[in-house]
Motif scaffolding. Structure first.
Motif, PDB file in Angstrom:
ATOM      1  N   VAL A  65      54.860  15.887   6.134  1.00  0.00           N
ATOM      2  CA  VAL A  65      54.717  14.528   6.646  1.00  0.00           C
ATOM      3  C   VAL A  65      53.942  13.626   5.679  1.00  0.00           C
ATOM      4  O   VAL A  65      54.384  12.511   5.378  1.00  0.00           O
ATOM      5  N   PRO A  66      52.772  14.033   5.141  1.00  0.00           N
ATOM      6  CA  PRO A  66      52.056  13.147   4.215  1.00  0.00           C
ATOM      7  C   PRO A  66      52.878  12.787   2.976  1.00  0.00           C
ATOM      8  O   PRO A  66      52.904  11.618   2.563  1.00  0.00           O
ATOM      9  N   ALA A  67      53.533  13.783   2.379  1.00  0.00           N
ATOM     10  CA  ALA A  67      54.336  13.519   1.180  1.00  0.00           C
ATOM     11  C   ALA A  67      55.516  12.608   1.497  1.00  0.00           C
ATOM     12  O   ALA A  67      55.878  11.734   0.695  1.00  0.00           O
ATOM     13  N   ARG A  68      56.117  12.778   2.648  1.00  0.00           N
ATOM     14  CA  ARG A  68      57.247  11.935   3.040  1.00  0.00           C
ATOM     15  C   ARG A  68      56.801  10.488   3.291  1.00  0.00           C
ATOM     16  O   ARG A  68      57.524   9.543   2.977  1.00  0.00           O
ATOM     17  N   LEU A  69      55.622  10.326   3.851  1.00  0.00           N
ATOM     18  CA  LEU A  69      55.099   8.977   4.054  1.00  0.00           C
ATOM     19  C   LEU A  69      54.806   8.295   2.719  1.00  0.00           C
ATOM     20  O   LEU A  69      55.056   7.097   2.551  1.00  0.00           O
ATOM     21  N   ASP A  70      54.287   9.050   1.765  1.00  0.00           N
ATOM     22  CA  ASP A  70      53.931   8.472   0.467  1.00  0.00           C
ATOM     23  C   ASP A  70      55.143   8.116  -0.384  1.00  0.00           C
ATOM     24  O   ASP A  70      55.053   7.268  -1.270  1.00  0.00           O
ATOM     25  N   ARG A  71      56.295   8.765  -0.149  1.00  0.00           N
ATOM     26  CA  ARG A  71      57.471   8.477  -0.971  1.00  0.00           C
ATOM     27  C   ARG A  71      58.283   7.293  -0.447  1.00  0.00           C
ATOM     28  O   ARG A  71      59.202   6.823  -1.114  1.00  0.00           O
ATOM     29  N   LEU A  72      57.948   6.803   0.753  1.00  0.00           N
ATOM     30  CA  LEU A  72      58.723   5.711   1.342  1.00  0.00           C
ATOM     31  C   LEU A  72      58.614   4.443   0.503  1.00  0.00           C
ATOM     32  O   LEU A  72      57.528   4.074   0.065  1.00  0.00           O
ATOM     33  N   PRO A  73      59.726   3.734   0.290  1.00  0.00           N
ATOM     34  CA  PRO A  73      59.646   2.417  -0.359  1.00  0.00           C
ATOM     35  C   PRO A  73      59.080   1.405   0.639  1.00  0.00           C
ATOM     36  O   PRO A  73      59.181   1.584   1.850  1.00  0.00           O
ATOM     37  N   VAL A 110      45.975   2.371   9.176  1.00  0.00           N
ATOM     38  CA  VAL A 110      46.678   1.702   8.067  1.00  0.00           C
ATOM     39  C   VAL A 110      46.731   2.598   6.839  1.00  0.00           C
ATOM     40  O   VAL A 110      47.791   2.767   6.215  1.00  0.00           O
ATOM     41  N   ASP A 111      45.602   3.192   6.469  1.00  0.00           N
ATOM     42  CA  ASP A 111      45.584   4.055   5.287  1.00  0.00           C
ATOM     43  C   ASP A 111      46.544   5.233   5.435  1.00  0.00           C
ATOM     44  O   ASP A 111      47.145   5.691   4.464  1.00  0.00           O
ATOM     45  N   GLU A 112      46.675   5.744   6.646  1.00  0.00           N
ATOM     46  CA  GLU A 112      47.511   6.917   6.877  1.00  0.00           C
ATOM     47  C   GLU A 112      48.990   6.577   6.973  1.00  0.00           C
ATOM     48  O   GLU A 112      49.831   7.479   6.983  1.00  0.00           O
ATOM     49  N   LEU A 113      49.338   5.301   7.033  1.00  0.00           N
ATOM     50  CA  LEU A 113      50.736   4.900   7.148  1.00  0.00           C
ATOM     51  C   LEU A 113      51.288   4.250   5.876  1.00  0.00           C
ATOM     52  O   LEU A 113      52.500   4.139   5.719  1.00  0.00           O
ATOM     53  N   ILE A 114      50.406   3.830   4.969  1.00  0.00           N
ATOM     54  CA  ILE A 114      50.831   3.095   3.776  1.00  0.00           C
ATOM     55  C   ILE A 114      50.997   4.051   2.586  1.00  0.00           C
ATOM     56  O   ILE A 114      50.150   4.920   2.363  1.00  0.00           O
ATOM     57  N   PRO A 115      52.084   3.933   1.790  1.00  0.00           N
ATOM     58  CA  PRO A 115      52.275   4.804   0.625  1.00  0.00           C
ATOM     59  C   PRO A 115      51.123   4.717  -0.370  1.00  0.00           C
ATOM     60  O   PRO A 115      50.537   3.649  -0.574  1.00  0.00           O
ATOM     61  N   ALA A 116      50.808   5.835  -0.995  1.00  0.00           N
ATOM     62  CA  ALA A 116      49.640   5.923  -1.877  1.00  0.00           C
ATOM     63  C   ALA A 116      49.702   4.941  -3.041  1.00  0.00           C
ATOM     64  O   ALA A 116      48.676   4.405  -3.456  1.00  0.00           O
ATOM     65  N   ARG A 117      50.886   4.697  -3.576  1.00  0.00           N
ATOM     66  CA  ARG A 117      50.992   3.881  -4.792  1.00  0.00           C
ATOM     67  C   ARG A 117      50.613   2.423  -4.558  1.00  0.00           C
ATOM     68  O   ARG A 117      50.316   1.688  -5.516  1.00  0.00           O
ATOM     69  N   VAL A 118      50.632   1.950  -3.289  1.00  0.00           N
ATOM     70  CA  VAL A 118      50.275   0.552  -3.003  1.00  0.00           C
ATOM     71  C   VAL A 118      49.114   0.451  -2.019  1.00  0.00           C
ATOM     72  O   VAL A 118      48.822  -0.626  -1.523  1.00  0.00           O
TER      73      VAL A 118
END
Length: 497
Positions: A22-30, A152-160
């Motif tokens: 789940v964490p990795a999938r959330l982080d890869r989302l555009p 918010v931090d847990e739902l937003i992709p890491a790169r942004v």
């Protein structure tokens, strides 16, 4: 120990553990409309806080009139302190419950508390009732910080995550703009009687709170919180629905080849583990978080809770026109994180945080010196503050982003609450009363000393960040702070021993 006993032990261990991506999938989302909805519905917490603080600041001189509450300058400062004390209590209490009961449940409760309390504020009849209802309003807003920032931090992709976090914090100043515009109208005796205008001003906050409460119906629980509490199927369903909506729009999702995260399911974290994590395992991070939060709280509240008094007493700006001077000040604060935010994800957290803190402190000391020499007018004073807080707004916002991303999932909301509360108690609760008192003395020299202290605290925090800051840009939350419940699934009977 025989084989059947070993097998039973292994089965019990495995039953209480999950594997998830789940964490990795959330982080890869555009970035997509779903993220925009999350930011809009949850990030408006800062808009409400900006509205509340602006109303209180602009109404300060107005509430000293006999036709309203007849407060003294010290009483105005005390009401600001009451609001912050309530915020501290709300952050700690609701922050702990957010980690136990969930992000979504608590951001409903805290917003409801705010809505009722701000309506009560509009019904205040003396100093005591006004301070009491301001404290209750602060309780709701303080609780919102922990629930919202963790979600918010847990739902937003890491790169942004950095730029989004700063942009959300900047909405505080959209609330400030709204509050300043409202006071220009509502405090105009030609439009509303003196004894009613300020009451309608606080009623405005309740109106927006009700609208936001309805908007949040569409926001899901944090999938990260769900997986930790053994509800991984729900977490997978939420992420899957978002992924499917993105694919329908023609986006190709990157392959998720990260190894699965392995967790032991837990529903609460013992206090001794919380203490060991924050006071020992992450001691340097705790010191960093406190330093950043305390210094920016003192810095901001030193100016914001007293700006109306300074304009009225030293520059003789009429109480009904104070809101006009806040507009450029609020615009500078709102634009800072929007313009500088992307640099926190590219140049990096440490250089940007340390740089914005140090520069903000130096500029405040210089402007305070000019103020003490009578070299500024109401207009040039506002220009100075606007320029300073264009930078300081990014610094303050980065403090909230930092404390929400450098502690483990199990205690994330509580960590936000602890550092917000401790920083506010040290730097925020003191500042409004202190600067209200200094303003009441009518001495520019004393105020300059106060501004210098605030500037030095920001420079000190910049040094701490340069030493112990965390390079969090584009890093997953789980890599920055591995969950306390992270585990390796047993691969053999002997591993279960």
């Amino acid at each position: 120990m025989n084989t059947s006993t070993l097998q039973a032990k292994r089965d019990r261990s495995c039953a209480n553990q999950i594997e998830t991506q789940v964490p990795a999938r959330l982080d890869r989302l555009p970035w997509n409309r779903w993220h925009l909805l999350v930011v809009s519905a949850l990030g408006v917490t800062w808009l409400l806080d900006g509205l509340e603080v602006t109303l209180a600041g602009a109404l300060g001189p107005f509430l000293t009139k006999p036709e309203t509450l007849g407060l003294t300058s010290a009483g105005v400062g005390l009401s600001g302190t009451s609001y912050l004390i309530g915020a501290v209590i709300g952050a700690l209490g609701f922050g702990y419950l957010t980690d136990r009961l969930g992000r979504k449940r608590l951001f409903y409760v805290t917003l409801s508390v705010y809505l009722v309390a701000t309506l009560l504020t509009a019904c205040s009849w003396n100093l005591f009732s006004y301070c009491l209802f301001r404290a209750l309003t602060g309780t709701g807003i303080g609780g919102e910080y922990a629930a919202i920032n963790s979600a918010v931090d847990e739902l937003i992709p890491a790169r942004v995550r950095g730029r989004v976090g700063l942009a959300i914090n900047a909405t505080f100043w959209l609330g400030a703009l709204l509050g300043s515009g409202a006071t220009i109208i509502l405090l105009n005796p030609a439009i509303l009687p003196v004894n009613l205008g300020w009451r309608f001003a606080f009623g405005l906050g309740a109106f927006f709170g009700l609208f936001i409460l309805l908007l949040r119906r569409w926001i899901p629980e944090s999938p990260r919180w769900l997986m930790l509490h053994g509800r991984n199927e729900e977490a997978e369903k939420i992420v899957g629905e978002v992924e499917e909506s993105i694919r329908r729009k023609g986006y190709d999702l990157a392959t998720c080849d990260n190894p699965p995260l392995r967790l032991r399911v837990r529903h609460s974290t013992p206090w001794d583990e919380i203490w060991k994590t924050m006071a020992h395992r992450h001691r340097a991070r705790s010191f960093l978080g406190f330093s950043l939060m305390a210094s920016q709280a003192f810095f901001y509240n030193a100016i914001f809770f007293s700006y109306a008094l300074v304009l009225a007493q030293f520059y003789h700006v009429p109480a009904g026109q104070v809101g006009l001077y806040l507009i450029p000040f609020a615009i500078g604060n709102a634009l800072g994180p929007m313009v500088l935010g992307p640099l926190f994800d590219t140049i990096g957290r440490k250089p940007m945080i340390a740089g914005t803190y140090a520069l903000s402190g130096l500029l405040l000391i210089v402007s305070g010196w000019l103020f003490s020499r009578h070299d500024l007018t109401a207009t040039t004073q506002t220009i100075c503050w606007s320029a300073i807080f264009f930078i300081a707004s990014s610094a303050a916002s980065s403090a909230y982003v930092t404390v929400s991303e450098i502690f483990p999932l199990e205690i994330r909301a509580l960590a936000i609450a602890i550092f917000y509360a401790s920083g506010t108690a040290f730097g925020g609760v003191l500042a409004p009363s202190l600067f209200g008192y200094l303003s009441g003395l009518g001495s520019r020299s004393y105020l300059f000393i106060g501004y210098t202290v605030a500037g030095i605290l920001m420079i000190y925090a910049a040094v701490i960040e340069s030493i112990w800051g965390v390079k969090a840009e584009r890093q997953s939350l789980e890599k920055l702070a591995p969950p306390l419940s992270e585990a390796s699934l047993p691969k053999s009977l002997s591993d279960a021993l």
